[in-house]
Design a protein around this motif. Structure first.
Motif, PDB file in Angstrom:
ATOM      1  N   UNK A  63       0.810  -1.213   0.000  1.00 40.84           N
ATOM      2  CA  UNK A  63       0.000   0.000   0.000  1.00 40.84           C
ATOM      3  C   UNK A  63       0.846   1.267   0.000  1.00 40.84           C
ATOM      4  N   UNK A  64       2.176   1.105   0.068  1.00 42.03           N
ATOM      5  CA  UNK A  64       3.047   2.267   0.176  1.00 42.03           C
ATOM      6  C   UNK A  64       3.873   2.529  -1.078  1.00 42.03           C
ATOM      7  N   UNK A  65       3.699   1.727  -2.112  1.00 43.60           N
ATOM      8  CA  UNK A  65       4.400   2.032  -3.355  1.00 43.60           C
ATOM      9  C   UNK A  65       3.583   1.551  -4.542  1.00 43.60           C
ATOM     10  N   UNK A  66       3.809   2.219  -5.680  1.00 42.04           N
ATOM     11  CA  UNK A  66       3.087   1.888  -6.905  1.00 42.04           C
ATOM     12  C   UNK A  66       3.955   1.161  -7.917  1.00 42.04           C
ATOM     13  N   UNK A  67       5.272   1.436  -7.900  1.00 41.50           N
ATOM     14  CA  UNK A  67       6.201   0.897  -8.886  1.00 41.50           C
ATOM     15  C   UNK A  67       7.420   0.340  -8.172  1.00 41.50           C
ATOM     16  N   UNK A  68       7.903  -0.824  -8.611  1.00 40.05           N
ATOM     17  CA  UNK A  68       9.143  -1.402  -8.089  1.00 40.05           C
ATOM     18  C   UNK A  68      10.257  -1.139  -9.101  1.00 40.05           C
ATOM     19  N   UNK A  69      11.339  -0.494  -8.641  1.00 36.72           N
ATOM     20  CA  UNK A  69      12.456  -0.149  -9.525  1.00 36.72           C
ATOM     21  C   UNK A  69      13.721  -0.852  -9.061  1.00 36.72           C
ATOM     22  N   UNK A  70      14.563  -1.224 -10.019  1.00 32.48           N
ATOM     23  CA  UNK A  70      15.869  -1.813  -9.738  1.00 32.48           C
ATOM     24  C   UNK A  70      16.932  -0.970 -10.444  1.00 32.48           C
ATOM     25  N   UNK A  71      17.969  -0.564  -9.690  1.00 36.87           N
ATOM     26  CA  UNK A  71      19.095   0.189 -10.263  1.00 36.87           C
ATOM     27  C   UNK A  71      20.199  -0.782 -10.675  1.00 36.87           C
ATOM     28  N   UNK A  72      20.804  -0.530 -11.820  1.00 42.24           N
ATOM     29  CA  UNK A  72      21.914  -1.353 -12.303  1.00 42.24           C
ATOM     30  C   UNK A  72      23.147  -0.472 -12.504  1.00 42.24           C
ATOM     31  N   UNK A  73      24.120  -0.645 -11.584  1.00 45.21           N
ATOM     32  CA  UNK A  73      25.364   0.110 -11.646  1.00 45.21           C
ATOM     33  C   UNK A  73      26.579  -0.781 -11.900  1.00 45.21           C
ATOM     34  N   UNK A  74      26.556  -1.997 -11.344  1.00 45.17           N
ATOM     35  CA  UNK A  74      27.746  -2.846 -11.354  1.00 45.17           C
ATOM     36  C   UNK A  74      28.080  -3.331 -12.757  1.00 45.17           C
ATOM     37  N   UNK A  75      29.341  -3.702 -12.953  1.00 43.01           N
ATOM     38  CA  UNK A  75      29.801  -4.120 -14.276  1.00 43.01           C
ATOM     39  C   UNK A  75      29.169  -5.426 -14.730  1.00 43.01           C
ATOM     40  N   UNK A  97       3.878  -2.806 -11.321  1.00 43.63           N
ATOM     41  CA  UNK A  97       4.719  -2.616 -12.504  1.00 43.63           C
ATOM     42  C   UNK A  97       6.169  -2.422 -12.097  1.00 43.63           C
ATOM     43  N   UNK A  98       7.112  -2.761 -12.994  1.00 42.89           N
ATOM     44  CA  UNK A  98       8.540  -2.723 -12.686  1.00 42.89           C
ATOM     45  C   UNK A  98       9.274  -1.875 -13.716  1.00 42.89           C
ATOM     46  N   UNK A  99      10.313  -1.167 -13.236  1.00 42.39           N
ATOM     47  CA  UNK A  99      11.142  -0.357 -14.124  1.00 42.39           C
ATOM     48  C   UNK A  99      12.612  -0.530 -13.753  1.00 42.39           C
ATOM     49  N   UNK A 100      13.496  -0.171 -14.694  1.00 37.53           N
ATOM     50  CA  UNK A 100      14.916  -0.021 -14.390  1.00 37.53           C
ATOM     51  C   UNK A 100      15.081   1.426 -13.949  1.00 37.53           C
TER      52      UNK A 100
END
Length: 258
Positions: A63-75, A97-100
């Protein structure tokens, strides 16, 4: 706390909330001497040790978020384990829904095909342009597989209507001189205030707008109800009416004596 302050206290309803996690290495938070982690030790509010492959510990709740995001930094970039964990959590939380969220490396066609539920990627400008796998050709390839703004899905409009989830009720004995009180019930949104209009025999009682009412002589034989109106900033008012009481009597009703 931040979510509740903006949504419940301030009544803001046009915010899309994103919970973002990062592709941290497996031993993050466990390796001795890891400067990225050690700097938080002993700091009030600092991180306790955790498993970088267990994002559920940080899930704020569906109930506290609408979108799940994943950050990609590593090689090592788009390891399948990150996508698999994200899709599992998103499904458990109701199909988010999911995003980068942020990346130095736009996904290739093969990487995108292996992670089809990501709906968009947010590259880091010049850093992405200069990355070894991106540049002009990588940018052109990625955007050739993307859709324009006109083709993107839309979030459904947030339902801000106020409606009762538990009906209001009148408490007390409907007789002359006995005080009646109203319970406004429960409503679909938090931080709701209420106003009242008492009615007798289907007609408004002039001036009877408090949360309690004491029947008068003119109310004898009439059934009493209350119209409850709910108010909340950013939402349209909602109304609900209590079930009618028994007819107002002169004395308390104790049943028929034999």
């Amino acid at each position: 706390m931040f979510h509740d302050y903006l949504v419940k206290t301030k009544g803001l309803t046009n915010i899309v909330w994103v919970w973002d996690v990062q592709d941290l290495p497996d031993d993050y938070g466990f390796a001795d001497g890891d400067a990225k982690f050690d700097r938080y030790e002993g700091v009030p509010g600092g991180l306790a040790e955790y498993d970088a492959n267990d994002w559920r510990r940080f899930d704020p709740g569906k109930d506290y978020y609408d979108v799940l995001a994943v950050d990609y930094y590593d090689l090592d970039k788009y390891q399948q384990k990150y996508y698999d964990q994200a899709t599992s959590i998103a499904a458990e939380d109701g199909g988010k829904p999911m995003i980068i969220g942020e990346t130095f490396y736009l996904p290739t066609a093969a990487q995108q095909a292996a992670a089809p539920d990501y709906s968009l990627a947010m590259p880091w400008g010049a850093r992405t342009w200069n990355a070894e796998n991106t540049g002009h050709d990588g940018m052109a390839d990625f955007y050739s597989r993307s859709i324009g703004a006109s083709g993107t899905p839309r979030f459904a409009t947030l339902d801000t209507s106020l409606r009762p989830t538990a009906q209001p009720t009148v408490h007390g004995t409907p007789r002359l001189g006995a005080r009646l009180t109203v319970d406004p019930g429960r409503w679909s949104l938090d931080d709701t205030t209420f106003t009242y209009q008492w009615r007798a025999g289907g007609r408004d009682v002039p001036g009877a707008t408090a949360s309690s009412y004491t029947p008068r002589l003119r109310d004898l034989g009439k059934r009493v109800t209350v119209v409850v109106t709910a108010h909340r900033p950013g939402a349209a008012d909602g109304t609900a009416t209590t079930a009618p009481t028994r007819p107002v009597t002169l004395f308390a009703h104790h049943g028929r004596r034999r």
